[in-house]
Design a protein around this motif. Structure first.
Motif, PDB file in Angstrom:
ATOM      1  N   LEU A  28       0.899  -1.079  -0.105  1.00  0.00           N
ATOM      2  CA  LEU A  28       0.046  -0.013   0.076  1.00  0.00           C
ATOM      3  C   LEU A  28       0.815   1.149   0.088  1.00  0.00           C
ATOM      4  O   LEU A  28       0.559   1.986  -0.958  1.00  0.00           O
ATOM      5  CB  LEU A  28      -0.814  -0.073   1.350  1.00  0.00           C
ATOM      6  N   SER A  29       2.004   1.357   0.841  1.00  0.00           N
ATOM      7  CA  SER A  29       2.873   2.582   0.826  1.00  0.00           C
ATOM      8  C   SER A  29       3.643   2.595  -0.446  1.00  0.00           C
ATOM      9  O   SER A  29       3.835   3.766  -0.929  1.00  0.00           O
ATOM     10  CB  SER A  29       3.652   2.462   2.251  1.00  0.00           C
ATOM     11  N   SER A  45       0.601   2.805  -3.974  1.00  0.00           N
ATOM     12  CA  SER A  45      -0.503   3.411  -3.943  1.00  0.00           C
ATOM     13  C   SER A  45      -0.470   5.021  -3.044  1.00  0.00           C
ATOM     14  O   SER A  45       0.690   5.216  -2.849  1.00  0.00           O
ATOM     15  CB  SER A  45      -1.603   2.554  -3.140  1.00  0.00           C
ATOM     16  N   ASN A  74       0.154   6.035   2.042  1.00  0.00           N
ATOM     17  CA  ASN A  74       1.438   5.579   2.547  1.00  0.00           C
ATOM     18  C   ASN A  74       1.377   5.384   4.010  1.00  0.00           C
ATOM     19  O   ASN A  74       1.662   6.457   4.649  1.00  0.00           O
ATOM     20  CB  ASN A  74       2.599   6.784   2.120  1.00  0.00           C
TER      21      ASN A  74
END
Length: 353
Positions: free
Chosen positions: A100-101, A104, A107
């Motif tokens: 995710l960090s 996307s 973060n």
């Protein structure tokens, strides 16, 4: 940036201590003793962090509770397969956070960094570097997670203990050694660059930084000089930027514009830039304004000068493609058509309209 990552690592690593406590105790006294040891150490850890750092560490709590749950299931079912899966499950969560960090707009690592280190400021350039590091960590730990799953079903307890425990820290160390080596190599490259002064909004020098760092999006405020050259009619001389320029290629710009080098004063920088760009040597100029200009790449403290000594102009370098005088009417009619640099248009409206 490297120090920030190390600080974050220090915050996260204590959460894995109950796991290693279990591994050590389980090898000697069995699963039940290992679960009890992990519980005691988890509680002690949370108490210590709460007293010393005045915060509640949810990661330690999560690790301890998951350890107890899976360990308890393995005891009740007389099968340690559930417990063995625990490190892989935790690491899957870590991989999800890293994914995710890194890939996307959410973060999570940055949000955790800001929470634990409230005074830390992260620029766009630092964010880009952080995401690059997180991508590396994601692929490394995803591979490690797959190896832990394999060890659970097809390898000995000793091999599983090493892979799920010690190897995790070894991989963490390898990642940081790689990052450290990259930083050292970058610092060596930067040490050969021109150094620019870093200033506050009043122009007081606070330090210095390589030219590329001032232009990489970190928005370090650094001083520049601009010189507007006018003739007796009030026409304004402009230079055309070469097509190979990184910033605003092929556009018409202020007659003279350039950085002040570290240790250089305003007048010295102005005369040097005037000679280098338009061959102007003998002139007198008046400082009319200083202001802050910010673009996507940089933040500059601009000292604006004006001169009417234009007779000595002769172009002699590849920094300028051509140059000529423009009437104010010509300039006014051409604004907003991508003919001029945004910075020049700003100054034209500010000083000559």
């Amino acid at each position: 940036m490297q120090n920030q990552r190390i600080e974050l690592l220090k915050k996260l690593l204590p959460g894995f201590i109950p796991l290693f406590a279990f591994i050590a105790v389980d090898e000697i006294w069995g699963t039940k003793a290992g679960v009890i040891a992990a519980l005691i150490i988890g509680v002690v850890e949370m108490t210590w962090i709460g007293v010393k750092e005045k915060r509640f560490d949810r990661f330690v709590l999560f690790d301890t509770l998951l350890l107890i749950a899976l360990g308890g299931i393995s005891i009740l079912l007389d099968n340690d397969i559930f417990f063995k899966l625990k490190p892989a499950l935790i690491e899957l969560i870590l991989c999800a956070v890293l994914a995710l960090s890194a890939f996307s707009k959410v973060n999570i690592v940055e949000l955790m960094s800001r929470r634990y280190m409230k005074k830390m400021e992260i620029s766009e350039a630092q964010m880009t570097k952080m995401r690059q590091s997180l991508r590396l960590m994601f692929f490394v730990f995803l591979a490690h997670t797959a190896l832990v799953f394999y060890a659970v079903f097809y390898m000995s307890n000793e091999a599983w203990a090493f892979i799920s425990g010690g190897l995790f820290y070894i991989l963490f160390g390898v990642v940081f050694i790689i990052e450290f080596a990259k930083q050292k190599r970058k610092q060596k490259q930067l040490s050969t660059e021109e150094q620019l002064p870093i200033v506050d909004e009043q122009g007081k020098v606070l330090g210095k930084a390589p030219r590329s760092v001032c232009h990489n999006g970190e928005k370090l405020l650094h001083p520049v000089v601009h010189l507007h050259v006018l003739n007796r009619k009030g026409d304004i001389y402009l230079q055309k930027r070469p097509l190979d320029k990184l910033v605003q290629p092929g556009k018409w710009d202020t007659a003279v514009g350039g950085h002040i080098s570290f240790g250089e004063d305003l007048q010295t920088a102005l005369k040097r830039e005037a000679w280098e760009e338009i061959g102007l040597k003998e002139f007198s100029a008046k400082l009319i304004k200083q202001y802050i200009w910010e673009s996507e790449l940089e933040r500059e403290l601009v000292y604006v000068f004006v001169t009417t000594d234009f007779q000595g102009i002769h172009l002699h370098s590849d920094e300028v493609t051509e140059g000529r005088f423009w009437t104010k009417k010509q300039l006014a009619n051409s604004l907003g058509k991508s003919i001029f640099t945004p910075n020049f248009e700003h100054e034209f409206k500010l000083f000559f309209c």
